[in-house]
Design an enzyme around this catalytic site. Structure first.
Site, PDB file in Angstrom:
ATOM      1  N   PRO A 188      14.363  16.640   2.895  1.00 27.92           N
ATOM      2  CA  PRO A 188      15.013  16.049   4.299  1.00 27.92           C
ATOM      3  C   PRO A 188      13.963  14.559   4.306  1.00 27.92           C
ATOM      4  CG  PRO A 188      12.655  17.067   3.988  1.00 27.92           C
ATOM      5  CD  PRO A 188      13.751  17.210   2.601  1.00 27.92           C
ATOM      6  N   SER A 197       4.576   8.985   0.628  1.00 25.97           N
ATOM      7  CA  SER A 197       5.411   9.671   0.053  1.00 25.97           C
ATOM      8  C   SER A 197       5.554  10.603   1.105  1.00 25.97           C
ATOM      9  CB  SER A 197       4.552   9.919  -0.935  1.00 25.97           C
ATOM     10  OG  SER A 197       3.621  11.484  -0.969  1.00 25.97           O
ATOM     11  N   LYS A 198       6.690  11.542   0.682  1.00 22.64           N
ATOM     12  CA  LYS A 198       7.040  13.114   1.458  1.00 22.64           C
ATOM     13  C   LYS A 198       5.962  13.490   1.427  1.00 22.64           C
ATOM     14  CE  LYS A 198      11.976  12.626   0.581  1.00 22.64           C
ATOM     15  NZ  LYS A 198      12.852  13.151   0.550  1.00 22.64           N
ATOM     16  N   ARG A 199       5.185  13.441   0.689  1.00 22.41           N
ATOM     17  CA  ARG A 199       3.875  14.453   0.938  1.00 22.41           C
ATOM     18  C   ARG A 199       2.821  14.290   1.039  1.00 22.41           C
ATOM     19  NH1 ARG A 199       6.705  15.204  -3.899  1.00 22.41           N
ATOM     20  NH2 ARG A 199       5.104  12.970  -4.600  1.00 22.41           N
ATOM     21  N   ASP A 200       2.680  12.991   1.187  1.00 24.75           N
ATOM     22  CA  ASP A 200       1.585  12.128   2.492  1.00 24.75           C
ATOM     23  C   ASP A 200       0.995  12.965   3.567  1.00 24.75           C
ATOM     24  OD1 ASP A 200       0.413  10.594   0.591  1.00 24.75           O
ATOM     25  OD2 ASP A 200       2.051   9.206   0.756  1.00 24.75           O
TER      26      ASP A 200
END
Ligand code: GLU
Length: 507
Positions: A17, A263-266
């Site tokens: 995404p 980040s994308k994971r945050d």
């Protein structure tokens, strides 16, 4: 100044995404293009088949559309510079790699992965870093170190090879970034990057430069993570003898607290979305939240992103910008050099602002869908009335239910603390009188009800709170909400009386 048409591109790789930082890059490209009456191009950089993720390209397109920043040329749209997916252009890159081979600016390299790994380990053991460059290219297996006959023989035997760019050995390169200004880089520190891989595909560097050239891109506006590639890219333009576009590298978006890139994971970890739209990973089935599904207005997200790394300059304190205003005000000169901290509270602030400006009739029709899901059916007129009463404190459509479900269904239970405080032994008898007053009120408007009830309270000499608190508790179930007479008028005489009777029984 050149008068050629401004053409910019957003060039994401469909590996997942689109992160909110990517949306900001797209937005700045869009604003820059529109400001200069130029073209905004979407180019999908999908040459890395191993990292390709199903649905990611559509997600990118949907995200741009949701933000109202559609591209002028790109997959699925007409344009003279297509195709706009690199996978559909793959036969075109080899020719360019060969041009550089012919002019001596690139070379074949036959070193295997194992051999390169061994060199790396060897260097590491000596406390050094192995770089494939001017210093050791002559000692490695390539068309610079091998004889012409050897090279031909290897290629004919089908030995795998890559094509590497020959970085000039000792040159001081002056580079210019539209945001950061001039920089000087010593070519000595650069490595001979692979341009063409053994699988017959170009690397990002080659494909990116060739496409930017063929697509007549005038300004490359992209994330800071590409700044280290700028020298290589400028050298590639020079090697091809092509005009170099202007470059602007956008600062990082940082985590709300502390340091480091957002980040994308945050996102879901820190409690706010980092994606414009919800994303369901096709491989793991894992879902990540998106601003659209969380109920944000695209205008709020766009406004927030625009100011995350840009300001209008001149000490302007203006914060609310429509897309048109942003287009008019935007310039690369006022993009900041340093990273910007992401602020989820500020995003909510923008959301609240745009909620206040939203049309009640539009909100009502959207909210009716939420009501339908709950099997509740109310007229647009009624829903609009409720929205007008609650809007001031609302930020999201869902708030209208959270703050005002009692407008649509009678309270099932009563806030315990409030009930203890508001409902005394004599309350039920007082409420009987209130019911009588309500019955008497012909035209059941907030003004009329208030007039009736207040006059009676004054005549009886009862404490105001002794009436108003249980009245509110009966209608709402808690001590909250707008003016209680407004609530009564909205739900109507019959419902108001029935709720008081229900409270009398329950409390
Ligand atoms: N495909 C690269 C990316 O996803 C594009 C970088 C560029 O804009 O040159 O970041």
């Amino acid at each position: 100044m050149s008068t050629e048409k401004v053409r910019v591109r957003f060039a994401p790789s469909p590996t997942g995404p689109l992160h909110i930082g990517g949306v900001r890059t797209a937005l700045y490209n869009y604003l820059f293009a529109k400001k200069h009456d130029g073209d905004f191009i979407l180019r999908v950089e999908d040459t890395d088949q191993a990292r390709y993720v199903e649905g990611a390209e559509q997600y990118i397109i949907d995200s741009l559309n949701w933000c109202n920043i559609p591209f002028d040329e790109g997959p699925g749209k007409k344009g003279d510079a297509g195709p706009y997916r690199q996978s559909e252009r793959k036969n075109l890159y080899r020719e360019y790699a060969e041009m550089l081979l012919a002019s001596g600016k690139a070379y074949y390299a036959f070193d295997t992965t194992e051999e390169l790994d061994a060199h790396r380990q060897d260097h590491e053991a000596k406390g050094k870093t192995f770089i494939y460059n001017w210093h050791n290219r002559q000692k490695l297996k390539n068309s610079l170190s091998l004889s012409e006959a050897e090279v031909r023989q290897k290629i004919e035997a089908g030995e795998p090879y890559v094509i590497r760019f020959k970085i000039p050995e000792d040159e001081s390169l002056s580079l210019k970034d539209e945001i950061r200004g001039e920089m000087t880089i010593d070519s000595k520190i650069l490595d001979d990057k692979v341009l063409f891989k053994s699988d017959g595909m170009p690397t990002y560097h080659l494909a990116n430069i060739v496409d930017d050239h063929l697509m007549k891109i005038t300004h490359v506006i992209r994330g800071e993570e590409w700044l280290p590639s700028l020298a290589l890219h400028v050298l590639l333009y020079r090697a091809f003898d092509w005009e170099t576009p202007k470059f602007a590298h956008l600062p990082l978006i940082l985590k709300p607290q502390g340091k480091g890139k957002l980040s994308k994971r945050d996102g879901d970890k820190l409690g706010f979305p980092v994606f414009p739209l919800q994303w369901k990973d096709p491989n793991t089935g894992e879902t990540s939240s998106g601003y659209r599904e969380e109920g944000y207005f695209p205008e709020a997200v766009v406004n927030m992103l625009a100011l995350l790394g840009w300001n209008a300059g001149g000490g302007s304190e203006k914060e609310i910008y429509s897309l048109e205003e942003l287009t008019a005000a935007f310039s690369l000169d006022h993009v900041s050099k340093g990273g910007s901290k992401f602020d989820p509270e500020k995003t909510k602030w923008f959301q609240h602002h745009y909620m206040q400006g939203a049309k009640n009739e539009v909100l009502a029709s959207d909210f009716q869908k939420i009501l339908k899901e709950k099997n509740l059916d109310f007229s647009t007129e009624y829903v609009e009335k409720v929205i007008s009463l609650l809007k001031e404190r609302a930020s999201f459509l869902s708030d209208f239910w959270e703050m005002g479900s009692y407008f649509f269904t009678a309270p099932e239970n009563y806030d315990e603390k409030a009930a203890k405080k508001a409902w005394k032994e004599d309350t039920s008898a007082i409420m009987d009188d209130v019911i009588a007053k309500l019955e008497e009120t012909e035209d059941f408007t907030a003004g009329n009800i208030q007039e009736k009830v207040k006059t009676w309270i004054a005549a009886e000499g009862i404490g105001f709170g002794k009436v108003m608190q249980p009245f509110r508790l009966s209608l709402v179930g808690a001590m909250q909400g707008p003016d209680v007479f407004e609530i009564a008028a909205a739900i109507g005489k019959e419902e108001t009386i029935s709720r008081i009777k229900k409270a009398q029984k329950a409390l």
